[in-house]
Scaffold this motif. Structure first.
Motif, PDB file in Angstrom:
ATOM      1  N   ASP A   1      -0.424  12.241  -7.641  1.00  0.00           N
ATOM      2  CA  ASP A   1      -0.550  12.234  -6.183  1.00  0.00           C
ATOM      3  C   ASP A   1      -1.733  13.092  -5.736  1.00  0.00           C
ATOM      4  OD1 ASP A   1       0.641  14.533  -7.019  1.00  0.00           O
ATOM      5  OD2 ASP A   1       1.904  14.757  -5.244  1.00  0.00           O
ATOM      6  N   GLN A   2      -2.212  13.992  -6.621  1.00  0.00           N
ATOM      7  CA  GLN A   2      -3.351  14.818  -6.231  1.00  0.00           C
ATOM      8  C   GLN A   2      -4.669  14.266  -6.757  1.00  0.00           C
ATOM      9  OE1 GLN A   2      -2.473  18.891  -7.207  1.00  0.00           O
ATOM     10  NE2 GLN A   2      -0.430  18.641  -6.346  1.00  0.00           N
TER      11      GLN A   2
ATOM     12  N   CYS B   1       6.957   3.129   3.108  1.00  0.00           N
ATOM     13  CA  CYS B   1       5.692   2.393   3.229  1.00  0.00           C
ATOM     14  C   CYS B   1       5.562   1.819   4.641  1.00  0.00           C
ATOM     15  CB  CYS B   1       5.646   1.262   2.197  1.00  0.00           C
ATOM     16  SG  CYS B   1       4.185   0.240   2.330  1.00  0.00           S
ATOM     17  N   VAL B   2       4.452   2.153   5.301  1.00  0.00           N
ATOM     18  CA  VAL B   2       4.305   1.746   6.697  1.00  0.00           C
ATOM     19  C   VAL B   2       4.190   0.240   6.838  1.00  0.00           C
ATOM     20  CG1 VAL B   2       3.331   3.922   7.493  1.00  0.00           C
ATOM     21  CG2 VAL B   2       1.821   2.134   6.636  1.00  0.00           C
ATOM     22  N   SER B   3       3.621  -0.413   5.815  1.00  0.00           N
ATOM     23  CA  SER B   3       3.511  -1.861   5.909  1.00  0.00           C
ATOM     24  C   SER B   3       4.850  -2.533   5.711  1.00  0.00           C
ATOM     25  CB  SER B   3       2.523  -2.378   4.856  1.00  0.00           C
ATOM     26  OG  SER B   3       1.255  -1.846   5.095  1.00  0.00           O
ATOM     27  N   HIS B   4       5.681  -1.906   4.890  1.00  0.00           N
ATOM     28  CA  HIS B   4       6.986  -2.501   4.636  1.00  0.00           C
ATOM     29  C   HIS B   4       7.957  -2.245   5.788  1.00  0.00           C
ATOM     30  CE1 HIS B   4       7.110  -4.436   0.733  1.00  0.00           C
ATOM     31  NE2 HIS B   4       6.297  -3.497   0.253  1.00  0.00           N
TER      32      HIS B   4
ATOM     33  N   GLY C   1      -2.336   5.570 -10.953  1.00  0.00           N
ATOM     34  CA  GLY C   1      -1.978   6.467  -9.860  1.00  0.00           C
ATOM     35  C   GLY C   1      -2.940   6.493  -8.700  1.00  0.00           C
ATOM     36  N   LEU C   2      -3.989   5.645  -8.728  1.00  0.00           N
ATOM     37  CA  LEU C   2      -4.924   5.642  -7.599  1.00  0.00           C
ATOM     38  C   LEU C   2      -4.217   5.261  -6.307  1.00  0.00           C
ATOM     39  CD1 LEU C   2      -8.178   4.182  -9.153  1.00  0.00           C
ATOM     40  CD2 LEU C   2      -7.925   6.375  -8.014  1.00  0.00           C
ATOM     41  N   CYS C   3      -3.245   4.344  -6.422  1.00  0.00           N
ATOM     42  CA  CYS C   3      -2.499   3.946  -5.228  1.00  0.00           C
ATOM     43  C   CYS C   3      -1.727   5.142  -4.667  1.00  0.00           C
ATOM     44  CB  CYS C   3      -1.553   2.797  -5.563  1.00  0.00           C
ATOM     45  SG  CYS C   3      -0.538   3.085  -7.018  1.00  0.00           S
ATOM     46  N   GLU C   4      -1.158   5.935  -5.586  1.00  0.00           N
ATOM     47  CA  GLU C   4      -0.384   7.096  -5.140  1.00  0.00           C
ATOM     48  C   GLU C   4      -1.298   8.131  -4.486  1.00  0.00           C
ATOM     49  OE1 GLU C   4       2.034   8.709  -8.239  1.00  0.00           O
ATOM     50  OE2 GLU C   4       2.686  10.401  -7.015  1.00  0.00           O
ATOM     51  N   GLU C   5      -2.496   8.327  -5.098  1.00  0.00           N
ATOM     52  CA  GLU C   5      -3.419   9.320  -4.538  1.00  0.00           C
ATOM     53  C   GLU C   5      -3.859   8.921  -3.128  1.00  0.00           C
ATOM     54  OE1 GLU C   5      -6.935  10.108  -6.866  1.00  0.00           O
ATOM     55  OE2 GLU C   5      -7.796  11.340  -5.267  1.00  0.00           O
TER      56      GLU C   5
ATOM     57  N   LYS D   1       1.791  11.145   3.254  1.00  0.00           N
ATOM     58  CA  LYS D   1       1.371  12.264   2.430  1.00  0.00           C
ATOM     59  C   LYS D   1       2.510  13.161   1.963  1.00  0.00           C
ATOM     60  CE  LYS D   1      -3.019  11.442   2.246  1.00  0.00           C
ATOM     61  NZ  LYS D   1      -3.537  10.859   1.011  1.00  0.00           N
ATOM     62  N   ASP D   2       3.578  13.276   2.730  1.00  0.00           N
ATOM     63  CA  ASP D   2       4.614  14.234   2.355  1.00  0.00           C
ATOM     64  C   ASP D   2       5.334  13.796   1.086  1.00  0.00           C
ATOM     65  OD1 ASP D   2       3.965  15.735   4.487  1.00  0.00           O
ATOM     66  OD2 ASP D   2       5.451  14.847   5.831  1.00  0.00           O
ATOM     67  N   ARG D   3       5.778  12.571   1.092  1.00  0.00           N
ATOM     68  CA  ARG D   3       6.365  11.998  -0.102  1.00  0.00           C
ATOM     69  C   ARG D   3       5.788  10.602  -0.174  1.00  0.00           C
ATOM     70  NH1 ARG D   3      10.341   9.154  -2.549  1.00  0.00           N
ATOM     71  NH2 ARG D   3      11.635  10.220  -4.105  1.00  0.00           N
TER      72      ARG D   3
END
Lengths: 355, 212
Positions: free
Chosen positions: B99-100, B139-142, B181-185, B190-192
């Motif tokens: 995530d970082q 997920c905001v899109s979901h 993990g690029l999607c996660e980054e 951002k919080d979770r």
């Protein structure tokens, strides 16, 4: 046949050791700098971190890279590309004394390789390639890793010098002597434990490996902290190193001279075994020797060069050769010597106690 | 008061300072304030540890990795971190905090590895570090609170590992996902993160064997 005496050998040796120690800091720093360059962040980071440790280090690396040929050109836009091109070369130098890649040359510590092979029961080709140069050099020249490369060896030499300061302060440090075979016991026990638990264990207490890792971690942590806006010198990243190194240094200062290298180091044991039949040895010219025993006092490993029986423990550092006022010692060629574990000098000739 | 001789004074001085220095080192080690550097083993909970590309199964990885620092030096993205001594048997082994800083699939670390702990991979499609999992409530899109698509844009295997649906809602195809993990980054939650990499690589756990 006698090899020519190298003048100022000890100065050269200490310079090599210092270079190795410095590159332990430099390699991760340059890796980090290259990361900022390829992220197009280098200039912003230098500006933002002005006046801090991390910023100063990155700025000085940057100025060195600019000074290199091809580093800076007239057109400002191509600056980034030129730094990246130089970075492609620095990218080829990585690792530490535990395991390193310098361009196409791959070097791996035999102890690391032994642990990996024993632990995983598998001997891959990459490991064999990395072993070729260290093993060949050790078989030719003996334990030279200990005297010329090992960054911990340099620190322990400084500790050894501090014992002189202690003696000046009338605090007589003890000089406990142990069996030299202890290091082979450590090596065997460590490899056995590695085999049983299937994970390397000696690498966690072997000082050059610990130093390499923790310095690397320290450098990375310094930049990680800077990215989070925390600056200032921070010693927490060296925690495990603090435990290992402070223990050894305390013992070497107060209990036993050069305790680790002489009696305990499993890596030194492995290098000793590999270099048992080395052709390059320290030889004594009996007719020139005046029995002054300066070489016995100088030997960091605690051997007695006056016996002319430098067996497997000698690391060919040349301290005895440099200490000799009568040119009675020098490097020579020849394999036909006893390969048994070296004995100490006698109590009368061990000069530390006499001093 | 008893008078000190010079020798006694010096001895107490040196003894005191060395004891203090040694104690400080031990305290630093015990406190272990490795800010931002490492997470203790299992800090990602049941998400498991994300090892660099080409890592063998956990048992073999732990035995053949010699804990040098070559993979991190080779990594141009500087995404490889090392566990600290608080991680016990995992001390100084490499991992990714996706995530970082996520992996860019350059595969340099496999070439740098002096043992075969990290295997040499030829194609980025061969990487199997883990699988991204979408949390549809976050997920905001979901969940209908917006239109995003950041993970789809960041994905190196776009339209294979992550496919988009109505309002850019991502769906991960585990068959193709490498777990870089690029999607996660780049997830905007951002919080979770709404999309997280699950490796299943718990220390010496049975799921790890199953993965091989």
């Amino acid at each position: 046949m006698r090899l020519p005496q190298v003048r100022r050998l000890q100065v050269v040796r200490h310079c090599v050791q210092l270079t190795v120690l410095l590159s332990l800091f430099l390699i991760p720093t340059i890796a980090r700098y290259q990361n900022y360059v390829s992220a197009r962040e280098a200039d912003r980071v230098i500006e933002k971190w002005q006046g801090t440790l991390a910023g100063g280090v990155i700025a000085s690396v940057d100025s060195v890279f600019r000074a290199l040929p091809g580093g800076e050109t007239e057109r400002a836009g191509s600056m980034q590309r030129n730094r990246q091109r130089i970075g492609r070369y620095t990218h080829q130098v990585r690792g530490s004394v535990w395991s390193a890649d310098i361009g196409p040359v791959s070097l791996t510590d035999p102890l690391a390789a032994a642990e990996s092979v024993v632990g995983s029961r598998h001997f891959p080709w990459v490991l064999a390639v990395g072993l070729v140069i260290p093993v060949l050099v050790t078989m030719l020249l003996g334990r030279v890793f200990c005297s010329w490369v090992c960054p911990a060896g340099l620190l322990f030499e400084i500790t050894d010098a501090l014992r002189g300061v202690l003696r000046f302060l009338e605090i007589n440090p003890r000089n406990l002597r142990m069996a030299r075979g202890t290091k082979y016991g450590m090596l065997a026990a460590g490899l056995l434990l590695t085999f049983v638990v299937a994970a390397p264990v000696l690498g966690y207490i072997y000082p050059p490996a610990v130093l390499s890792r923790e310095i690397h971690d320290f450098v990375f942590a310094t930049f990680d902290r800077a990215e989070h806006g925390r600056f200032g010198f921070w010693v927490g990243g060296m925690s495990w190193m603090a435990v290992v190194m402070l223990t050894i240094v305390a013992i070497e200062l107060f209990v036993s001279r050069r305790w680790w290298c002489r009696y305990v180091c499993p890596g030194g044991g492995l290098y000793s075994l590999l270099g048992a039949a080395r052709p390059v040895r320290v030889k004594l010219r009996h007719e020139s020797c005046t029995d002054c025993a300066l070489c016995v006092a100088a030997c960091p490993i605690g051997l007695n060069p006056m016996k002319n029986q430098m067996g497997i423990e000698c690391d060919n550092c040349g301290a005895c050769i440099s200490s000799c006022n009568d040119a009675a010692l020098g490097y020579g060629l020849g394999v036909h010597q006893s390969a048994s574990i070296d004995s100490d000098g006698t109590d009368e000739t061990l000069a530390e106690d006499a001093a | 008061m008893k008078e000190l001789t010079r020798r006694e004074f010096l001895r107490s001085l040196v003894g005191g300072t060395t004891r203090a220095g040694f104690g400080t080192g031990l305290v630093y080690g015990a406190l272990e304030l490795r800010e931002g550097r490492t997470a203790p083993a299992g800090a990602r909970g049941d998400l498991g540890i994300v090892r660099p590309p080409g890592a063998q199964i956990e048992v073999d990885f732990l035995s053949s990795c010699i804990r040098c620092t070559e993979c991190a030096d080779a990594c141009p993205a500087q995404c490889i971190r090392y566990f600290g001594p608080e991680a016990g048997a995992l001390h100084a082994t490499p991992y990714l905090q996706t995530d970082q800083r996520a992996c860019t699939s350059c595969l340099d670390c496999g070439h740098a590895c002096p043992t075969e702990a990290l295997a040499v991979l030829e194609r980025k499609e061969d990487i199997a570090m883990g699988t991204a999992v979408v949390d549809e409530r976050l997920c905001v899109s979901h969940n209908g609170s917006g239109v995003c698509g950041a993970c789809h844009t960041a994905c190196p295997l776009r339209n294979r590992a992550i496919v988009q649906d109505y309002r850019n809602a991502p769906t991960v195809n585990p068959e193709h996902c490498t777990g870089c993990g690029l999607c996660e980054e780049f997830c905007i939650v951002k919080d979770r993160r709404a999309i997280r990499v699950v490796s299943g690589r718990l220390l010496l756990g049975p799921s790890d064997e199953a993965r091989s």
